[in-house]
Scaffold this motif. Sequence first.
Motif, PDB file in Angstrom:
ATOM      1  N   PHE A  87      48.343  45.532  53.773  1.00 34.50           N
ATOM      2  CA  PHE A  87      47.153  46.167  54.359  1.00 34.50           C
ATOM      3  C   PHE A  87      47.611  47.050  55.495  1.00 34.50           C
ATOM      4  N   TYR A  88      46.865  48.128  55.748  1.00 37.17           N
ATOM      5  CA  TYR A  88      47.331  49.125  56.714  1.00 37.17           C
ATOM      6  C   TYR A  88      46.204  50.099  57.050  1.00 37.17           C
ATOM      7  N   ALA A  89      46.456  50.960  58.062  1.00 28.29           N
ATOM      8  CA  ALA A  89      45.455  51.935  58.493  1.00 28.29           C
ATOM      9  C   ALA A  89      45.872  53.373  58.245  1.00 28.29           C
ATOM     10  N   GLY A  90      47.071  53.605  57.749  1.00 24.89           N
ATOM     11  CA  GLY A  90      47.446  54.938  57.311  1.00 24.89           C
ATOM     12  C   GLY A  90      47.749  55.927  58.415  1.00 24.89           C
ATOM     13  N   ARG A 107      56.612  51.288  57.510  1.00 28.08           N
ATOM     14  CA  ARG A 107      56.702  50.829  58.893  1.00 28.08           C
ATOM     15  C   ARG A 107      55.339  50.630  59.546  1.00 28.08           C
ATOM     16  N   ILE A 108      54.269  51.112  58.877  1.00 27.26           N
ATOM     17  CA  ILE A 108      52.932  50.914  59.449  1.00 27.26           C
ATOM     18  C   ILE A 108      52.072  50.023  58.555  1.00 27.26           C
ATOM     19  N   ALA A 109      52.693  49.359  57.584  1.00 25.28           N
ATOM     20  CA  ALA A 109      51.963  48.461  56.672  1.00 25.28           C
ATOM     21  C   ALA A 109      52.345  47.013  56.953  1.00 25.28           C
ATOM     22  N   GLY A 110      51.344  46.157  57.007  1.00 25.04           N
ATOM     23  CA  GLY A 110      51.580  44.731  57.206  1.00 25.04           C
ATOM     24  C   GLY A 110      51.289  43.955  55.939  1.00 25.04           C
ATOM     25  N   ARG A 111      51.691  42.697  55.927  1.00 26.56           N
ATOM     26  CA  ARG A 111      51.422  41.843  54.769  1.00 26.56           C
ATOM     27  C   ARG A 111      49.970  41.375  54.799  1.00 26.56           C
ATOM     28  N   LYS A 112      49.271  41.564  53.693  1.00 28.68           N
ATOM     29  CA  LYS A 112      47.852  41.213  53.621  1.00 28.68           C
ATOM     30  C   LYS A 112      47.638  39.734  53.924  1.00 28.68           C
ATOM     31  N   PRO A 113      46.612  39.401  54.704  1.00 25.78           N
ATOM     32  CA  PRO A 113      46.299  37.986  54.921  1.00 25.78           C
ATOM     33  C   PRO A 113      46.025  37.282  53.581  1.00 25.78           C
ATOM     34  N   ALA A 114      46.703  36.185  53.353  1.00 24.61           N
ATOM     35  CA  ALA A 114      46.526  35.462  52.091  1.00 24.61           C
ATOM     36  C   ALA A 114      45.140  34.847  51.972  1.00 24.61           C
ATOM     37  N   SER A 115      44.507  34.577  53.117  1.00 25.00           N
ATOM     38  CA  SER A 115      43.210  33.910  53.119  1.00 25.00           C
ATOM     39  C   SER A 115      42.043  34.860  52.833  1.00 25.00           C
ATOM     40  N   LEU A 116      42.299  36.160  52.801  1.00 24.20           N
ATOM     41  CA  LEU A 116      41.244  37.143  52.563  1.00 24.20           C
ATOM     42  C   LEU A 116      41.501  37.882  51.265  1.00 24.20           C
ATOM     43  N   ASP A 117      40.437  38.238  50.550  1.00 22.02           N
ATOM     44  CA  ASP A 117      40.634  39.080  49.383  1.00 22.02           C
ATOM     45  C   ASP A 117      40.896  40.512  49.834  1.00 22.02           C
ATOM     46  N   PHE A 118      41.218  41.389  48.895  1.00 20.72           N
ATOM     47  CA  PHE A 118      41.610  42.749  49.258  1.00 20.72           C
ATOM     48  C   PHE A 118      40.496  43.493  49.986  1.00 20.72           C
ATOM     49  N   THR A 119      39.274  43.357  49.510  1.00 28.10           N
ATOM     50  CA  THR A 119      38.172  44.092  50.125  1.00 28.10           C
ATOM     51  C   THR A 119      37.959  43.655  51.570  1.00 28.10           C
ATOM     52  N   LEU A 124      40.245  45.185  58.499  1.00 29.77           N
ATOM     53  CA  LEU A 124      40.901  44.793  59.743  1.00 29.77           C
ATOM     54  C   LEU A 124      41.942  45.749  60.314  1.00 29.77           C
ATOM     55  N   PRO A 125      42.710  46.509  59.533  1.00 35.32           N
ATOM     56  CA  PRO A 125      43.878  47.183  60.115  1.00 35.32           C
ATOM     57  C   PRO A 125      43.594  48.192  61.224  1.00 35.32           C
ATOM     58  N   LEU A 126      42.756  49.192  60.980  1.00 37.39           N
ATOM     59  CA  LEU A 126      42.577  50.252  61.976  1.00 37.39           C
ATOM     60  C   LEU A 126      42.055  49.703  63.295  1.00 37.39           C
ATOM     61  N   THR A 127      41.067  48.849  63.227  1.00 38.09           N
ATOM     62  CA  THR A 127      40.497  48.318  64.465  1.00 38.09           C
ATOM     63  C   THR A 127      41.460  47.369  65.165  1.00 38.09           C
ATOM     64  N   SER A 128      42.223  46.602  64.386  1.00 31.34           N
ATOM     65  CA  SER A 128      43.187  45.681  64.996  1.00 31.34           C
ATOM     66  C   SER A 128      44.294  46.436  65.714  1.00 31.34           C
ATOM     67  N   SER A 289      47.656  39.292  60.666  1.00 32.25           N
ATOM     68  CA  SER A 289      47.532  38.638  59.372  1.00 32.25           C
ATOM     69  C   SER A 289      47.756  37.134  59.496  1.00 32.25           C
ATOM     70  N   ALA A 290      48.801  36.753  60.222  1.00 34.25           N
ATOM     71  CA  ALA A 290      49.093  35.328  60.403  1.00 34.25           C
ATOM     72  C   ALA A 290      47.979  34.629  61.176  1.00 34.25           C
ATOM     73  N   MET A 291      47.439  35.290  62.195  1.00 31.31           N
ATOM     74  CA  MET A 291      46.363  34.693  62.997  1.00 31.31           C
ATOM     75  C   MET A 291      45.095  34.521  62.173  1.00 31.31           C
ATOM     76  N   LEU A 292      44.839  35.448  61.247  1.00 31.38           N
ATOM     77  CA  LEU A 292      43.692  35.303  60.351  1.00 31.38           C
ATOM     78  C   LEU A 292      43.905  34.116  59.411  1.00 31.38           C
ATOM     79  N   ASP A 293      45.104  34.010  58.863  1.00 28.95           N
ATOM     80  CA  ASP A 293      45.391  32.900  57.946  1.00 28.95           C
ATOM     81  C   ASP A 293      45.345  31.549  58.652  1.00 28.95           C
ATOM     82  N   GLN A 294      45.684  31.527  59.931  1.00 28.08           N
ATOM     83  CA  GLN A 294      45.663  30.288  60.708  1.00 28.08           C
ATOM     84  C   GLN A 294      44.267  29.951  61.240  1.00 28.08           C
TER      85      GLN A 294
END
Length: 336
Positions: A87-90, A107-119, A124-128, A289-294
């Motif tokens: 997931f990322y903000a481009g 370098r600007i893409a993170g690993r998608k939170p496993a606990s959330l679906d793609f949609t 989250l990315p741009l605002t985070s 992403s990790a904080m969302l999964d936790q």
Amino acid sequence: MKAIGYTQTGPVDGSGALSLVEVEKPQVGPRDLLVAVKGISVNPVDVKLRAARTPEGGPGILGFDAAGVVVATGGEVTEYTAGDEVFYAGDVTRTGTNAEFHAVDERIAGRKPASLDFTEAAGLPLTSITAWEMLFDSFRLAEGGGAGRTLLVIGGAGGVGSILIQLAKKLTGLTVIATASRPKTRDWVKKMGADHVIDHRADLAAQVRDIGLAPEYVAALTATGQHWPAIVELIAPRGHVALIDDPEDLDIDPAKPKALTISWEFMFTRPMFGTADIAAQRSLLNRVSAMLDQGVLQSTVTERAAGLTTETLTEAHKRQESGRVIGKQVLPGLSA
């Protein structure tokens, strides 16, 4: 590939506004990922660009937030392989994510939170990134720092405000005051963790005085020009104001007696200029992403379309233009 683009600037329901088009699949650079886009979100920047930036060389493809699956990688990519979920903000200078496939710098893409679906993840990315950079780059806070100090978030119920409040409460010792005017938005910012809620339609300075605090930090997320006199009045001497909007006229002279610091936060700066620390965005997205999964952070998504069509994207743009969106809007991607 299929994409939703625009050919003329102007209102979203006008001629040349959003329509389904066929365009070439993006070329992948050495550090790029080619991503099958499974989820997107709509941000104020989409609306601003559609209304003001004339497309060149074909339809303008908007969209910055995305979540999807890597299908190919450039020759210098080191962090991801085909099949990885990201997931990322481009990058505002590149073609957007309202398309089946999208190329993004790894370098600007993170690993998608496993606990959330793609949609959901796409919300989250741009605002985070914006909120994280404001706290730790603009305000130069250290994680765990800020105890005994106060942050005022103007526009607390919006996308950036919603995650900024959470990050401030989870990663710093700041007391957070957030603005919201409607019962629904006041309840929302309390849910996000705000310690105090005040009404941005009333006298901000008086309300802050009534709480008995003088914020050292002000995150001016909306209507900065309108609120500027109150910000200068209520902020503590040697305080810091960070803004993300584009006030037509901002007279900074009144800020001199308090020796205020004034800065802009623009999350596209690192990718636009290829800064030496561009990979900081990947790192912070992985932390989020990790904080969302936790369960440390909660999703800020409040509006979710059933599918991505010209009609649903047009409606999402209209909702953004209304200025009444709480949290984030998301839609499935064209590759969903």
